[in-house]
Design a protein around this motif. Structure first.
Motif, short mmCIF file in Angstrom:
data_model
loop_
_atom_site.label_atom_id
_atom_site.label_comp_id
_atom_site.label_asym_id
_atom_site.label_seq_id
_atom_site.Cartn_x
_atom_site.Cartn_y
_atom_site.Cartn_z
N VAL A 42 3.64 2.35 1.60
CA VAL A 42 2.55 1.63 2.24
C VAL A 42 1.35 2.58 2.34
O VAL A 42 1.50 3.73 2.74
N ARG A 84 9.49 4.42 2.30
CA ARG A 84 10.91 4.20 2.64
C ARG A 84 11.69 3.95 1.35
O ARG A 84 11.21 3.24 0.48
N GLY A 85 12.83 4.58 1.24
CA GLY A 85 13.69 4.32 0.09
C GLY A 85 13.12 4.85 -1.21
O GLY A 85 13.55 4.44 -2.28
N PHE A 86 12.17 5.77 -1.12
CA PHE A 86 11.56 6.25 -2.35
C PHE A 86 12.05 7.68 -2.63
O PHE A 86 12.90 7.91 -3.46
N VAL A 87 11.50 8.64 -1.92
CA VAL A 87 12.09 9.98 -1.94
C VAL A 87 12.14 10.42 -0.49
O VAL A 87 11.41 9.91 0.35
N TYR A 88 12.98 11.36 -0.21
CA TYR A 88 13.08 11.85 1.14
C TYR A 88 11.77 12.57 1.46
O TYR A 88 11.38 13.52 0.79
N PHE A 145 2.16 -1.10 -1.23
CA PHE A 145 1.43 -2.05 -0.39
C PHE A 145 0.16 -1.41 0.14
O PHE A 145 0.23 -0.64 1.11
N LEU A 173 16.26 -2.38 2.94
CA LEU A 173 15.12 -3.11 2.37
C LEU A 173 15.63 -4.20 1.43
O LEU A 173 15.12 -5.32 1.42
N ASP A 228 16.55 14.21 -5.58
CA ASP A 228 15.58 13.89 -4.52
C ASP A 228 15.89 12.56 -3.84
O ASP A 228 15.19 12.13 -2.94
N VAL A 229 16.96 11.90 -4.29
CA VAL A 229 17.41 10.68 -3.61
C VAL A 229 18.72 11.03 -2.89
O VAL A 229 19.71 11.38 -3.53
N MET A 288 9.58 1.70 -1.25
CA MET A 288 8.20 1.22 -1.11
C MET A 288 7.30 2.30 -0.55
O MET A 288 7.73 3.26 0.07
N VAL A 312 17.59 7.95 1.84
CA VAL A 312 16.84 7.10 0.92
C VAL A 312 17.69 5.91 0.49
O VAL A 312 17.23 4.77 0.47
N MET A 341 -3.21 2.71 13.56
CA MET A 341 -4.34 3.52 13.09
C MET A 341 -5.22 3.77 14.30
O MET A 341 -5.59 2.84 15.02
N ASP A 368 17.93 3.41 3.31
CA ASP A 368 16.69 2.63 3.43
C ASP A 368 16.59 1.59 2.33
O ASP A 368 16.20 0.45 2.56
N ARG A 369 16.97 1.98 1.11
CA ARG A 369 16.92 1.00 0.01
C ARG A 369 17.85 -0.17 0.29
O ARG A 369 17.53 -1.32 0.01
N ASP A 408 -3.32 6.44 5.50
CA ASP A 408 -2.00 6.94 5.89
C ASP A 408 -0.97 6.44 4.87
O ASP A 408 -1.10 5.34 4.34
N ILE A 439 -2.97 -1.64 2.43
CA ILE A 439 -3.41 -2.48 3.55
C ILE A 439 -4.76 -1.96 4.02
O ILE A 439 -4.91 -0.77 4.29
N GLY A 469 -7.30 7.02 8.19
CA GLY A 469 -6.43 6.96 7.01
C GLY A 469 -7.13 7.50 5.80
O GLY A 469 -8.18 8.15 5.93
N ILE A 503 3.05 5.72 4.22
CA ILE A 503 4.42 5.59 4.75
C ILE A 503 5.34 5.21 3.58
O ILE A 503 5.02 4.28 2.85
N PHE A 538 8.20 -2.00 10.22
CA PHE A 538 7.36 -0.79 10.24
C PHE A 538 6.10 -1.02 11.06
O PHE A 538 5.16 -1.64 10.57
N VAL A 567 -2.28 2.62 4.13
CA VAL A 567 -3.06 1.85 5.09
C VAL A 567 -4.31 2.63 5.46
O VAL A 567 -4.30 3.86 5.64
N VAL A 568 -5.42 1.91 5.52
CA VAL A 568 -6.71 2.55 5.77
C VAL A 568 -7.54 1.62 6.65
O VAL A 568 -7.44 0.39 6.53
#
Lengths: 554, 554
Positions: free
Chosen positions: A467, A488-492, A548, B460, B448-449, A465, B453, B552, B456-457, A484, A550, A482, A486, B548, A469-470
């Motif tokens: 996120v 997780r679980g996407f790419v390092y 997401f 999640l 890249d995974v 995912m 990662v 801000m 985290d997946r 900003d 926000i 922001g 964030i 998480f 956020v602004v």
């Protein structure tokens, strides 16, 4: 048929699926419910612990529901009761061992003494208003298992329960084929029979055949023998115990369900271990290796159960030793092969020896194969037939088997969970549906995880995912902080700094555009941000992390 | 051994795992690499598409690496080349069909004509500086498959590749046991042999045995026959085609890999279908059902492949019809049983008939069983032996098999991926390790995974997530907006309003406390918020969603 009183047979679970067996039998003012089991989640049901049936129909007809009648003590037949009895507190009838195991489960849920458990002997009949339920001894991979005859004013129903025909059961208590045959002679309106092994030709092997293999293996073992098997298979336990006694080994049980069920089985007289032979697993160090048998859980390779813990050296009480001989006395349930294989590999790597089904005949099935099913069909020769227990393919093949014995297509009913089979003396038809379904249990939450939550978990688990956020100042339509990013679980993140910067730029551009156009419908703005980032990431990576956006307004 | 020149055998993948086969053979200035396959992710590797080997060792010795030599065209032996050749552009040697299949893969990656593919006939020998590689015909579940003899100044190495001994192969080209025997007579330093089926007793069945079953099934089929099998099993295709021709059916191929490989196989003369028998799948509507055979992908129940699409009515070109007869001519690869079962259930529900391995002998394995392995060991009678292809349990049993034939324990090497087996004429030993590993491919991202990662997946996916976002004014230490709570995959938000409110209260309290204490170390504040919410949610639900906290600052 209208106007006349009918019997309704309503499977509320267990048809077209494995597990979660529960069937309502209804006549006039009586509803009696056969079994109440759990199912296990498949891989797509992320995070779900177990599945129980939706009993809306029973709740809507609460005043009619007289009892649960249990065929045997396996999880897929009794496992939902600790959850369901909370909703529907009615008496539960079963044999001694079945109720012993259920009582243990209720204790674990802190529900002991809250409910009425009524012990029945095989051969006994329980009478309700119009329905009578007769318990008929059968043989299965758990002791004290029964088939049921449900006597109604319209006619008799025979429900085999889970069964095999074992002519040499360990406890000497053979299936009451005489009574089945008598019922057939009297006339049976409907047969409901176990379809699990209908794809297997021939006849299942007797549990007793395992004993010979065990004796041979025990006779040459030089270190500890550690056997993983199903905790509920008391006859298997008995045979392991017998081999241990023969070769002068003490026996320790390990694993919560193994300890619980062996204790119940010994207390109730289903498992016989000579005085002085049982030891506590804490005391194994007081004996030489060749004096020890350990019977443990984890025969399916479950990472948190005994066998895997021993293999991967994180068992609190049992450390693997290179002269250990492991016996995995079970078949892999479909889906568990890889887990079991991991455990076997690890045991071999650590120098232990392992015997499993691919190498030795160390397990037999508890379900009737084709020739056993043919015997039951022939003895019962019912007017109508409903195959139960199994996926659609099993029900279909069971129908074909019944047809091969001369039944007519129109008298056989492959039903879905929720279908109502309505029976009178001279007619049977599917007359409608009741509401059913699955209720997911996750942690201590029952039913609060539904399809949307599962879908979200799947998306999050697949691609992670992002996120965005602004913080925006309402009055000036300007970005205060922001955006900003964030992930997780996407790419390092460290490796993907450029990508994250680009995401931030895209988000900022979308937001600034909208703000400068006085577009402050947050919903629209969020959708735009989401879409732009999704498109960018899919082009860049062919992945679809959940985005997401926000917006904080100050 | 030091000082003298040695041969090094370095498996860079494929040992202690299924797939990703790649082995470097090194002598002085030569490194030749046998195969370069992919592995498939297990269920815990959320979102990963496939796994390729880490070839750091080859890159570090780039100037020495002369070529890839391929044993056969299966994915687990050639599938990584489109990725690896980008890093290491060296010639690839293989038989015509193997390179035909590889060429197709490279085309799909838009890499055609970028690399040097050199065709070899079985029987030929390729010479490098010091190493010679001889291709020896064998039999396997793909045509044009080879074993290899690697001739080095120190001695000869025989690598069986994947193989079985089929005395009646469909193309009549039997395994060159004569050459294997000759090599044995000359003396073989090291045997590396396929361990896949070492747990199976006896001898594998000939591919030809399937033909009889197919003919019997085709002879009584009244509608379309739709066969799902492995796209690479050209001999199986040939037999299906032969049965179709015999029973006057046209043949359509469906599914990308099925169409690709059948086209290559026909062009290269490995698959023979009479003129006018092949039709395009778009044209099936022009024929009566009993005139059609469709050969499709999806024999493992893969949801996106042909068979599952037909079953679940989302195939673009093939609509299921109730008189269709489906044949699943394959074994479930461990882990796929449930997927296949879903497809079978669905086909039956829709009224089609289905034949699969549990019901008919409709598949044979392509790997040697115990008696075949014993034959090869006996013919080669090598000085040293290294079991290859398989998990640890297979390697271990293959070692036991070699010992049962008289080999000494000390001459058998169960290796890990990365271990170096160093051989001189009179000694063999594991002399060290090189860097190896797995590189994960997700979408178009390669590498890249990583573990973080994936972890985290997994988190999640198991329990979902809770985002807590708050805007704080730096100067006044006050909350300007929020905390807002967003959850996904945790509980269905509408049902859990109370819980979300409680989370918000906990977050606000933690933040206000910190701010009033002038605690504006955001890291500490975030940790406190995270911990408090985690604790609350675990107590309430026994779940651990990922929390998480986002602050801000304005």
């Amino acid at each position: 048929m209208e106007g006349k009183k009918c019997v309704k047979v309503i499977p509320l679970g267990g048809l077209g699926e494995i597990g979660k067996n529960i069937t309502a039998i209804e006549y006039d003012k009586d509803i009696v419910v056969i079994d109440c089991g759990i199912a296990f989640p498949d891989e797509e049901m992320y995070g779900v612990d177990l599945i129980i049936p939706d009993i809306t129909y029973l709740m809507d007809n609460k005043e009619k529901v007289k009892a649960f009648v249990l065929t045997h003590g396996h999880e897929d037949h009794i496992g939902s009761l600790p959850y369901i009895l909370k909703q529907l507190n009615i008496p539960v009838y079963g044999t001694r061992l079945t109720l012993g195991i259920l009582g243990n489960k209720l204790k674990e849920h802190f529900l002991e003494n809250e409910y009425t458990l009524k012990t029945v002997e095989a051969g006994e009949t329980i009478e309700f208003e119009d329905i009578k339920v007769e318990f008929i001894r059968n043989t299965h991979s758990i002791a004290d298992s029964c088939s049921l005859a449900i006597h109604t004013p319209i006619g008799n129903i025979v429900h085999t329960g889970d069964f095999k025909i074992d002519y040499t059961p360990i406890d000497g208590l053979v299936m009451d084929l005489e009574r089945i045959s008598e019922l057939g002679k009297e006339g049976v309106l409907l047969l409901m029979a176990d379809s699990t092994n209908v794809e297997r030709q021939g006849h299942s092997l007797s549990e007793k055949s395992i004993g010979q293999t065990l004796n041979r293996i025990f006779s040459t073992a030089t270190g500890r023998v550690i056997v993983a098997t199903f905790a509920s298979n008391i006859h298997r336990m008995q045979q392991i115990a017998d081999a241990s006694v023969k070769y002068k080994r003490k026996i320790a049980f390990s694993g919560r369900s193994m300890e619980n069920i062996s204790t119940v089985a010994m207390e109730l007289g289903y498992l016989h271990i000579p005085e002085g032979t049982m030891i506590n697993v804490d005391d194994i160090r007081n004996y030489r290796n060749e004096e020890i048998t350990i019977i443990t859980t984890g025969s399916q390779g479950e990472p948190m159960a005994g066998l895997a813990r021993i293999a991967f050296s994180n068992h609190r009480k049992i450390q693997l030793e290179p002269d250990d001989l492991f016996i995995i006395s079970a078949s892999p349930i479909p889906g568990n092969d890889k887990l079991i294989s991991k455990v076997i590999n690890e045991l071999y790597k650590k120098g232990a020896d392992v015997i499993y089904e691919a190498l030795e005949d160390i397990h037999v099935s508890g379900h009737a194969c084709q020739e056993e099913l043919k015997l039951i069909h022939s003895l019962v020769h019912p007017k109508y037939f409903m195959p139960v227990h199994g996926e659609y393919r099993h029900l279909k093949h069971h129908k074909d088997l019944a047809k091969s014995l001369g039944m007519e297509d129109k008298n056989i009913f492959i039903m879905n969970t929720g279908d109502i089979l309505q029976l009178s003396e001279d007619e049977a038809r599917i007359s409608g549906r009741v509401h059913t379904g699955r209720v997911l249990v996750d942690g201590i939450g029952v039913g609060d995880v539904g399809n949307i939550v599962l879908r979200d978990r799947r998306y999050l688990g697949q691609d992670g995912m992002v996120v965005v956020v602004v913080t925006i100042e309402k009055e000036s339509y300007s970005i205060l902080a922001g955006p900003d990013i964030i992930t997780r679980g996407f790419v390092y993140a460290k490796e993907a700094e450029d990508m994250i910067n680009k995401i931030r730029d895209i988000a900022r551009e979308e937001i600034e555009n909208s703000l400068s156009n006085n577009q402050i419908e947050w919903y629209v703005l969020k959708t735009n941000v989401k879409r732009s980032i999704e498109r960018f990431l899919y082009d860049e990576t062919k992945r679809r992390p959940t985005i997401f956006p926000i917006i904080m307004e100050v």
